[in-house]
Design a protein around this motif. Sequence first.
Motif: not given
Length: 120
Positions: A80-81, A84, A87, A94, A97
Amino acid sequence: MKKLSPLDKFGKFMMQNFRDKGIHFAKGLLAQQSKAPDLQELQNVLSTLTEVQKDAVIKTITETIDRAMHDFLFALQEQADFDNEIQILVDEQNVVELSDGIHGEAYSDDGWIAKHSQHK
């Protein structure tokens, strides 16, 4: 009953459908509860263990499941960092997040294991 946040819904889902089911399955094998033909030989071997050894097996399996869960969630966090591309959405949010480190959500005194797992 208090409504769960999307992050807690995901945590509860992980505890019930990943962690608890794995530990429950292992305990069932140690108690010779499976009727599956392909598990009979394994159950017979496990039945020769002492209670101390059986406890060590459950601790090992629990630690293995917890490590696999941590590594899976850490990989989601890293992914995700950067990309992404993968998800997990709960209530259209998400969950990665929503957390400042989803791989650590399970492990505090008020984390997912404490709140949602049958096996503390």
